[in-house]
Scaffold this motif. Structure first.
Motif, PDB file in Angstrom:
ATOM      1  N   HIS A   1     -30.264  19.215   2.077  1.00 57.30           N
ATOM      2  CA  HIS A   1     -29.710  20.177   3.026  1.00 57.30           C
ATOM      3  C   HIS A   1     -28.405  20.763   2.494  1.00 57.30           C
ATOM      4  N   HIS A   2     -27.455  19.897   2.121  1.00 54.98           N
ATOM      5  CA  HIS A   2     -26.219  20.366   1.505  1.00 54.98           C
ATOM      6  C   HIS A   2     -25.543  19.192   0.804  1.00 54.98           C
ATOM      7  N   HIS A   3     -24.397  19.438   0.178  1.00 56.87           N
ATOM      8  CA  HIS A   3     -23.621  18.404  -0.487  1.00 56.87           C
ATOM      9  C   HIS A   3     -22.251  18.269   0.180  1.00 56.87           C
ATOM     10  N   GLU A   4     -21.743  17.051   0.219  1.00 54.61           N
ATOM     11  CA  GLU A   4     -20.349  16.859   0.606  1.00 54.61           C
ATOM     12  C   GLU A   4     -19.491  16.795  -0.645  1.00 54.61           C
ATOM     13  N   CYS A   5     -18.344  17.476  -0.618  1.00 55.40           N
ATOM     14  CA  CYS A   5     -17.407  17.468  -1.739  1.00 55.40           C
ATOM     15  C   CYS A   5     -16.391  16.350  -1.534  1.00 55.40           C
ATOM     16  N   LEU A   6     -16.286  15.456  -2.513  1.00 53.17           N
ATOM     17  CA  LEU A   6     -15.373  14.322  -2.453  1.00 53.17           C
ATOM     18  C   LEU A   6     -14.329  14.464  -3.553  1.00 53.17           C
ATOM     19  N   LEU A   7     -13.059  14.309  -3.195  1.00 48.04           N
ATOM     20  CA  LEU A   7     -11.978  14.507  -4.155  1.00 48.04           C
ATOM     21  C   LEU A   7     -11.882  13.323  -5.116  1.00 48.04           C
ATOM     22  N   ARG A   8     -11.719  13.631  -6.398  1.00 46.49           N
ATOM     23  CA  ARG A   8     -11.572  12.615  -7.448  1.00 46.49           C
ATOM     24  C   ARG A   8     -10.335  12.923  -8.273  1.00 46.49           C
ATOM     25  N   VAL A   9      -9.790  11.898  -8.955  1.00 46.50           N
ATOM     26  CA  VAL A   9      -8.616  12.059  -9.801  1.00 46.50           C
ATOM     27  C   VAL A   9      -8.904  11.494 -11.184  1.00 46.50           C
ATOM     28  N   ARG A  10      -8.393  12.176 -12.215  1.00 43.41           N
ATOM     29  CA  ARG A  10      -8.539  11.693 -13.585  1.00 43.41           C
ATOM     30  C   ARG A  10      -7.295  10.889 -13.945  1.00 43.41           C
ATOM     31  N   THR A  11      -7.481   9.622 -14.324  1.00 45.95           N
ATOM     32  CA  THR A  11      -6.372   8.730 -14.644  1.00 45.95           C
ATOM     33  C   THR A  11      -5.815   9.047 -16.034  1.00 45.95           C
ATOM     34  N   ASP A  12      -4.711   8.374 -16.366  1.00 41.21           N
ATOM     35  CA  ASP A  12      -4.068   8.606 -17.665  1.00 41.21           C
ATOM     36  C   ASP A  12      -4.995   8.286 -18.831  1.00 41.21           C
ATOM     37  N   ASP A  13      -5.897   7.302 -18.631  1.00 38.84           N
ATOM     38  CA  ASP A  13      -6.805   6.943 -19.724  1.00 38.84           C
ATOM     39  C   ASP A  13      -8.126   7.705 -19.667  1.00 38.84           C
ATOM     40  N   GLY A  14      -8.190   8.730 -18.805  1.00 42.00           N
ATOM     41  CA  GLY A  14      -9.362   9.591 -18.779  1.00 42.00           C
ATOM     42  C   GLY A  14     -10.457   9.190 -17.812  1.00 42.00           C
TER      43      GLY A  14
ATOM     44  N   GLU B   1       0.813  -1.211   0.000  1.00 43.61           N
ATOM     45  CA  GLU B   1       0.000   0.000   0.000  1.00 43.61           C
ATOM     46  C   GLU B   1       0.847   1.262   0.000  1.00 43.61           C
ATOM     47  N   ARG B   2       1.790   1.349   0.910  1.00 46.83           N
ATOM     48  CA  ARG B   2       2.584   2.566   1.010  1.00 46.83           C
ATOM     49  C   ARG B   2       3.524   2.712  -0.175  1.00 46.83           C
ATOM     50  N   ALA B   3       4.071   1.573  -0.640  1.00 45.97           N
ATOM     51  CA  ALA B   3       4.940   1.645  -1.798  1.00 45.97           C
ATOM     52  C   ALA B   3       4.188   2.168  -3.005  1.00 45.97           C
ATOM     53  N   ALA B   4       2.955   1.671  -3.187  1.00 41.95           N
ATOM     54  CA  ALA B   4       2.146   2.145  -4.306  1.00 41.95           C
ATOM     55  C   ALA B   4       1.805   3.611  -4.135  1.00 41.95           C
ATOM     56  N   ALA B   5       1.558   3.981  -2.886  1.00 45.37           N
ATOM     57  CA  ALA B   5       1.176   5.359  -2.644  1.00 45.37           C
ATOM     58  C   ALA B   5       2.300   6.318  -2.996  1.00 45.37           C
ATOM     59  N   THR B   6       3.567   5.906  -2.688  1.00 46.77           N
ATOM     60  CA  THR B   6       4.679   6.797  -2.966  1.00 46.77           C
ATOM     61  C   THR B   6       4.911   6.947  -4.456  1.00 46.77           C
ATOM     62  N   ALA B   7       4.391   6.020  -5.278  1.00 43.35           N
ATOM     63  CA  ALA B   7       4.578   6.108  -6.725  1.00 43.35           C
ATOM     64  C   ALA B   7       3.697   7.173  -7.346  1.00 43.35           C
ATOM     65  N   VAL B   8       2.749   7.707  -6.604  1.00 42.76           N
ATOM     66  CA  VAL B   8       1.853   8.740  -7.117  1.00 42.76           C
ATOM     67  C   VAL B   8       2.578  10.090  -7.091  1.00 42.76           C
ATOM     68  N   ASP B   9       2.577  10.751  -8.224  1.00 35.88           N
ATOM     69  CA  ASP B   9       3.202  12.079  -8.315  1.00 35.88           C
ATOM     70  C   ASP B   9       2.129  13.121  -8.011  1.00 35.88           C
ATOM     71  N   VAL B  10       2.013  13.490  -6.757  1.00 30.08           N
ATOM     72  CA  VAL B  10       0.965  14.410  -6.333  1.00 30.08           C
ATOM     73  C   VAL B  10       1.142  15.771  -6.982  1.00 30.08           C
ATOM     74  N   GLN B  11       2.387  16.240  -7.029  1.00 33.01           N
ATOM     75  CA  GLN B  11       2.629  17.566  -7.604  1.00 33.01           C
ATOM     76  C   GLN B  11       2.214  17.616  -9.068  1.00 33.01           C
ATOM     77  N   ALA B  12       2.476  16.534  -9.810  1.00 31.85           N
ATOM     78  CA  ALA B  12       2.090  16.506 -11.226  1.00 31.85           C
ATOM     79  C   ALA B  12       0.574  16.555 -11.368  1.00 31.85           C
ATOM     80  N   LEU B  13      -0.133  15.867 -10.501  1.00 30.65           N
ATOM     81  CA  LEU B  13      -1.595  15.892 -10.548  1.00 30.65           C
ATOM     82  C   LEU B  13      -2.117  17.303 -10.280  1.00 30.65           C
ATOM     83  N   LEU B  14      -1.490  17.997  -9.339  1.00 28.91           N
ATOM     84  CA  LEU B  14      -1.894  19.369  -9.034  1.00 28.91           C
ATOM     85  C   LEU B  14      -1.581  20.305 -10.196  1.00 28.91           C
ATOM     86  N   ASP B  15      -0.359  20.167 -10.753  1.00 30.55           N
ATOM     87  CA  ASP B  15       0.073  21.067 -11.827  1.00 30.55           C
ATOM     88  C   ASP B  15      -0.752  20.878 -13.093  1.00 30.55           C
ATOM     89  N   ASN B  16      -1.211  19.652 -13.349  1.00 27.82           N
ATOM     90  CA  ASN B  16      -1.917  19.349 -14.586  1.00 27.82           C
ATOM     91  C   ASN B  16      -3.437  19.334 -14.424  1.00 27.82           C
TER      92      ASN B  16
END
Length: 555
Positions: free
Chosen positions: A341-354, A307-322
């Protein structure tokens, strides 16, 4: 006023000191004592030799046992008709033990109300007058202990069960399987333990998030439990591991059957069908610890979770920049009306294949790299245009413990909220319960600043850890979100109902609203509303969507 003092009624507070055979007037308690009794859920009574109960507050007793006004009958036979035979005998013995003035008894018993529901009562009484070695006038209180009793039962249940899957836990398996092995040894029937591991569950969690992990664990547990045959034992050991103990003469065939039951058919999920992979190992059972030790070799290749090894492979800065991050909006509705009443905002990511998927693994990587405050700020920035476009939109945003715990990151986030001006009043900031325990002082300071800007403040995943209501009071939360593991299936689980009822009552004491997560069907929604939960969130009312536009989906 302690209950022991409440039950020790001063004779001067009661209208007439009459013995059996004479007409007794109803009790009249002073206002202070009456208020204390009502607060404690207690009902003062007077009883003579005839066993007739004279209650001080008849309307309250009528409400307690769900009797129509004016129809309450409390002759000895009427009262005993509400008790079991065993409780009748115990109560009669207690009354007959009062042989001198000042003698007292305390007894607990179950009482059926007019609707057939069981209420639990503690009766405490004292002899006020005696003749011929028996009490002729008794005064005391009956205390409603229904919630306490159910809470005790729920605690006992949780001590032996996994709250997520509702299967017995490892502790329960230890006791029950050891008895099964001992019995098998006496009668010459071998008993085996089959250990099952959902070997790809961690990989699926990285891709689809913790909610998906819980969904798959519950679904797999249902299949495993459905495959057992009496007298098999099924338990969740923890993590992705389950165990089945069985006096089956062909354990290998049973292991194959269990593997096929769990893995043969994919599981329906919001992201489409997903398949689980299962590793099995069958060993003779003497004790659970020895059997699990014997399975270690078969599972050794799966022990190191990447889990942690896979997590470190994620380039967070690249996701933010792009600009690869986006929000999904899930509705939260009024429990009573079903209105938004209201909505909760949940974070999502767009993968390389869209594809759009959960940002869970991104959050893990950001936490490890010390960048989680940047994700929180980006989520806020993504929410702001929706607030500005429609002044009827109310949103909830999650903020991580890493952001709150870092003074500089926390100050930057608060400055961004301050820039919103009046629109901040349409935001709820949600903090997980972990920080309320780990650093309640820092959490309290952050909550105070956020609320000072007009935002509401919520504690998320309440009940999944060990937050106390003292911590809740310290952070001055406006609402708590009851963890989904306590909500799913609540309509058919009295233990969960008892826990949620207790949470709701305590939250109401602090003027805190409650939100139930993971409401997935009508039955759960209805029971949660009856338990007093204020707001509901889950697939029954709407799945996360690309915008905070909502139409009622329930049927």
């Amino acid at each position: 006023m302690p209950l022991t003092q409440i039950s020790r009624l001063d004779a001067s507070h009661i209208a007439a000191d009459k013995v059996a055979g004479e007409a007794r007037s109803p009790l009249t308690e002073p206002a202070l004592l009456a208020d204390a009794l009502a607060l404690a859920g207690a009902y003062a009574f007077e009883m003579g030799e005839d066993g007739y109960l004279d209650f001080a507050d008849v309307p309250s007793v009528e409400r307690f046992i769900v009797e129509r006004p004016g129809e309450l009958s409390t002759a000895q036979s009427d009262w005993e008709n509400r008790l079991s035979a065993e409780d009748i005998r115990a109560r009669r013995r207690a009354i007959s033990s009062l042989r001198f003035i000042g003698a007292r008894y305390q007894i607990d018993y179950a009482l059926r109300d007019a609707m057939g529901e069981i209420r639990y009562v503690r009766e405490i009484a004292e002899a006020q007058a005696c003749a011929d070695n028996r009490a002729t006038l008794i005064r005391g209180v009956m205390i409603d202990r229904t919630d306490d009793r159910r809470a005790d039962e729920a605690i006992a249940w949780r001590a032996r069960h996994d709250p997520l899957t509702r299967l017995p836990n490892r502790s329960a398996l230890q006791a029950d399987a050891t008895q099964m092995a001992a019995l098998g040894a006496r009668v010459g029937v071998p008993v085996h333990l089959i250990r099952l591991r959902l070997s790809n569950l961690d990989a699926l969690t990285l891709n689809f998030g913790e909610d998906m992990r819980d969904h798959l664990l519950r679904a797999a547990a249902t299949r495993i439990h459905g495959a057992k045959r009496a007298p098999d034992l099924v338990a969740r050991l923890g993590g992705a591991d389950f165990a089945v103990c069985s006096p089956n003469s062909d354990p290998e065939t049973l292991a194959q059957f269990l593997r096929a039951t769990v893995a043969a058919q994919p599981y329906a999920t919001p992201f489409g069908p997903l398949a689980l992979e299962v590793t099995c190992s069958a060993v003779p059972l003497t004790t659970v610890d020895e059997a699990l030790m014997a399975t270690r070799e078969d599972f050794s290749n799966n022990d190191d979770v990447p889990e942690r090894a896979a997590a470190t492979a994620v380039d967070v800065q690249a996701l933010l920049d792009n600009d690869r991050l986006s929000l999904a909006f899930q509705p939260i509705v009024h429990a009573g009306s079903g209105d938004l009443h209201h909505h909760e905002c949940l974070l999502r990511v767009r993968t390389d294949d869209g594809r759009i998927e959960s940002a869970f693994r991104v959050i893990l990587a950001a936490e490890k790299d010390g960048m989680v405050d940047q994700l929180d700020t980006r989520a806020l920035d993504l929410a702001i245009p929706h607030l500005e476009a429609d002044d009827s939109v109310h949103l909830a945003l999650n903020v991580s413990a890493g952001t709150i715990a870092d003074d500089e990151a926390s100050a930057r986030y608060i400055d961004r909220l301050r820039d919103l001006g009046d629109a901040a009043a349409r935001l709820t900031i949600e903090m997980t319960e972990t920080l309320a325990v780990d650093d309640p002082a820092k959490a309290s300071r952050f909550a105070a600043e956020v609320r000072g800007l007009g935002c509401r403040f919520a504690v998320d995943d309440f009940g999944s850890g060990h937050t106390s209501f003292r911590n809740l009071l310290a952070v001055e939360a406006d609402s708590i979100k009851i963890d989904g593991s306590l909500v799913l299936g609540v309509a058919v689980d009295e233990n969960k109902q008892a826990f949620i009822r207790m949470m709701v009552d305590l939250a109401a004491t602090f003027s805190v609203d409650t939100v139930a997560e993971m409401v997935e069907d009508k039955a759960d929604a209805q029971i949660l509303a009856r338990l007093g939960v204020n707001y509901l969130q889950g697939y029954y009312f709407g799945r996360p969507a690309p915008s905070p536009v909502w139409s009622r989906m329930t049927g």
